[in-house]
Design an enzyme around this catalytic site. Structure first.
Site, PDB file in Angstrom:
ATOM      1  N   LYS A 257      24.909  57.006  86.639  1.00 35.81           N
ATOM      2  CA  LYS A 257      24.831  56.016  87.728  1.00 35.81           C
ATOM      3  C   LYS A 257      25.078  56.635  89.102  1.00 35.81           C
ATOM      4  CE  LYS A 257      25.270  51.599  85.526  1.00 35.81           C
ATOM      5  NZ  LYS A 257      25.598  51.910  84.108  1.00 35.81           N
TER       6      LYS A 257
ATOM      7  N   GLU B 158      26.996  45.047  93.396  1.00 37.60           N
ATOM      8  CA  GLU B 158      27.385  44.169  92.295  1.00 37.60           C
ATOM      9  C   GLU B 158      27.835  45.067  91.143  1.00 37.60           C
ATOM     10  OE1 GLU B 158      24.469  45.481  92.498  1.00 37.60           O
ATOM     11  OE2 GLU B 158      23.992  45.981  90.420  1.00 37.60           O
TER      12      GLU B 158
ATOM     13  N   SER C  96      23.455  59.236  78.502  1.00 40.64           N
ATOM     14  CA  SER C  96      23.597  58.680  79.858  1.00 40.64           C
ATOM     15  C   SER C  96      25.026  58.766  80.367  1.00 40.64           C
ATOM     16  CB  SER C  96      23.112  57.240  79.885  1.00 40.64           C
ATOM     17  OG  SER C  96      23.748  56.479  78.864  1.00 40.64           O
TER      18      SER C  96
HETATM   19  C1  LIG Z   1      25.157  51.314  82.992  1.00 41.83           C
HETATM   20  C2  LIG Z   1      24.952  52.272  81.912  1.00 41.83           C
HETATM   21  C3  LIG Z   1      23.790  52.241  81.105  1.00 41.83           C
HETATM   22  C4  LIG Z   1      22.731  51.197  81.224  1.00 41.83           C
HETATM   23  O1  LIG Z   1      22.107  51.115  82.467  1.00 41.83           O
HETATM   24  P1  LIG Z   1      20.608  51.609  82.699  1.00 41.83           P
HETATM   25  O2  LIG Z   1      20.311  51.097  84.060  1.00 41.83           O
HETATM   26  O3  LIG Z   1      19.761  50.988  81.648  1.00 41.83           O
HETATM   27  O4  LIG Z   1      20.606  53.075  82.614  1.00 41.83           O
HETATM   28  C5  LIG Z   1      23.635  53.219  80.146  1.00 41.83           C
HETATM   29  N1  LIG Z   1      24.568  54.169  79.936  1.00 41.83           N
HETATM   30  C6  LIG Z   1      25.702  54.225  80.674  1.00 41.83           C
HETATM   31  C7  LIG Z   1      26.692  55.302  80.390  1.00 41.83           C
HETATM   32  C8  LIG Z   1      25.935  53.282  81.690  1.00 41.83           C
HETATM   33  O5  LIG Z   1      27.056  53.343  82.416  1.00 41.83           O
END
Ligand SMILES: *Cc1c(COP(=O)(O)O)cnc(C)c1O
Length: 419
Positions: free
Chosen positions: A89, A111, A379
């Protein structure tokens, strides 16, 4: 051809369905984004922040034991969890906050639902020295205290939202209201590849560093990529991983969405694979949504807070409907199993969101030939999930730990109050 919207649209989806009071804000943002994405100085500053602050490039790691155990494609993991703040993020937050500063804004609003985007925005604002205010549903504030604490440490102000269901969609409404009234000095840093144009283009662009690095790293390592797998909440990490490969149809793209505890309405967040999903226009854009019979945003459920959202990126919705991206729902239990599997075999503790992608890769890998690679986007890292995974993996010990912590705090044994 897929990379940028046409006037804000991706096929049927996207657009800017906004009240007149927000037109000025999005038009100004669109013009500034176009201008600064061609500004050498801006791009150089962004690159330095990506390298020295976020810690890019993140590694593309081979997972030999997982590969051997699953017996098919070579498994590689893109370690976005090693980015500063622990997830992808920050790629978007730092890009948007830098853009806002160039635009002369003096205040950032955001948000947040689970709190991860709030944390990333608060960190980016602290790094770049700009005031940060985060809207967060009162229910989420109560559930996600560790993230509220981090945002405050980074110097942000968190505003609990007490309207509606007091969760993410209400926080978005409040942020939009604030932006409409204050956009002359305020930027709204939206957290995923959705919302009204130009946000889907902006967020995908700042996240595309993930896919660009994968392209270079795969080339260096001499990999033949069969598939890329990402989890899909709003769609920012998936868009960023996939975008540089949209036109390369030799690479298959897979999105893992939250299957929760099963397919019944309310028990998952399956916008692409569930039968409760439909086209809708919500919070300024057209996409696939989970809606109830009255067209209101429906209840969703997932063990991973970041995938627990009723809408999805309009671009990913379009590519999902056209078949370019294959979506699959992953159950909570499958994600938990993937967390253990990669922790034990590869020394990698995945976020529950990322574990949805990992679980899908575990299903796909065995039927892919051994001379090809499947790449999982991790992610984020799983440290943040200890309050969710511990009650599952070791319920009794965790209960006793919390009790003893509470006792320690109540008896004031060693509480520091100086800050
Ligand atoms: C917020 C988040 C997501 C999901 O958000 P996307 O916008 O779909 O990427 C996925 N993995 C992590 C670690 C997150 O913090």
């Amino acid at each position: 051809m897929y990379n940028t919207s046409e006037n804000g649209y991706f096929g049927n989806y996207g657009g800017k369905y906004l009240p007149e009071v927000l037109r000025g804000a999005v038009d100004e943002l669109e013009a500034a984004f176009k201008k600064y994405m061609q500004d050498e100085q801006f791009l150089a500053e962004l690159k330095t922040l990506q390298k020295d602050y976020i810690g890019r490039a993140t590694p593309l790691m081979y997972a030999p034991k997982a590969t051997e155990l699953l017996g098919g494609a070579q498994i590689y993991i893109k370690l976005e969890g090693l980015a500063n703040t622990g997830a992808h993020k920050i790629n978007n937050a730092i890009g948007q906050v830098l853009l806002a500063k160039k635009m002369g804004k003096t205040r950032i609003i955001a948000e947040t639902g689970a709190g991860q985007h709030g944390v990333a925005t608060a960190a980016a604002c602290a790094k770049l020295g700009i005031k940060c205010e985060v809207y967060m549903g009162e229910v989420d504030v109560r559930r996600q205290q560790p993230n509220v604490a981090s945002m405050e440490l980074y110097g942000a102000t968190v505003h609990p939202v007490t309207t509606g269901s007091r969760t993410l969609k209400d926080a978005v409404n409040e942020a939009m209201r604030d932006w409409a009234a204050n956009y002359s000095n305020t930027h709204y840093c939206l957290g995923s590849a959705l919302g009204p144009a130009p946000f889907p283009d902006i967020v995908r662009t700042f996240q595309s560093i993930i896919g660009q690095e994968i392209k270079e790293q795969a080339k260096e390592k001499g990999l033949v990529i069969d598939s890329l797998v990402a989890c899909v909440g709003g769609g920012s990490n998936a868009s960023g991983m996939f975008a540089p490969f949209f036109d390369d149809t030799s690479v298959k793209l897979y999105g893992a969405e939250a299957g929760g505890t099963g397919p019944e309405a309310g028990h998952n967040a399956s916008r692409m694979t569930g039968n409760a999903a439909r086209d809708g226009i919500v919070q300024g854009y057209k996409s696939r949504f989970l809606l109830d019979e009255d067209g209101q945003v429906a209840q969703t459920s997932s063990i991973s807070a970041g995938l627990d959202y009723a809408g999805i990126s309009p671009q990913l919705a379009m590519l999902g409907m056209s078949g370019r991206i294959k979506f699959e729902a992953i159950l909570d239990d499958e994600a938990l199993n993937a967390v253990s599997f990669f922790a034990k075999n590869e020394g990698i503790l995945m976020a529950l969101e990322s574990a949805h992608a990992a679980a899908l890769a575990m299903k796909l890998a065995p039927s892919i030939s051994k001379d090809k690679a499947i790449i999982i986007n991790m992610s984020g890292r799983g440290d943040k999930d200890v309050f969710i995974t511990s009650p599952v993996f070791r319920p009794q010990e965790w209960k006793e730990f919390l009790k003893s912590e509470l006792h320690r705090l109540e008896t004031n044994a060693d509480v520091h109050s100086k800050y």
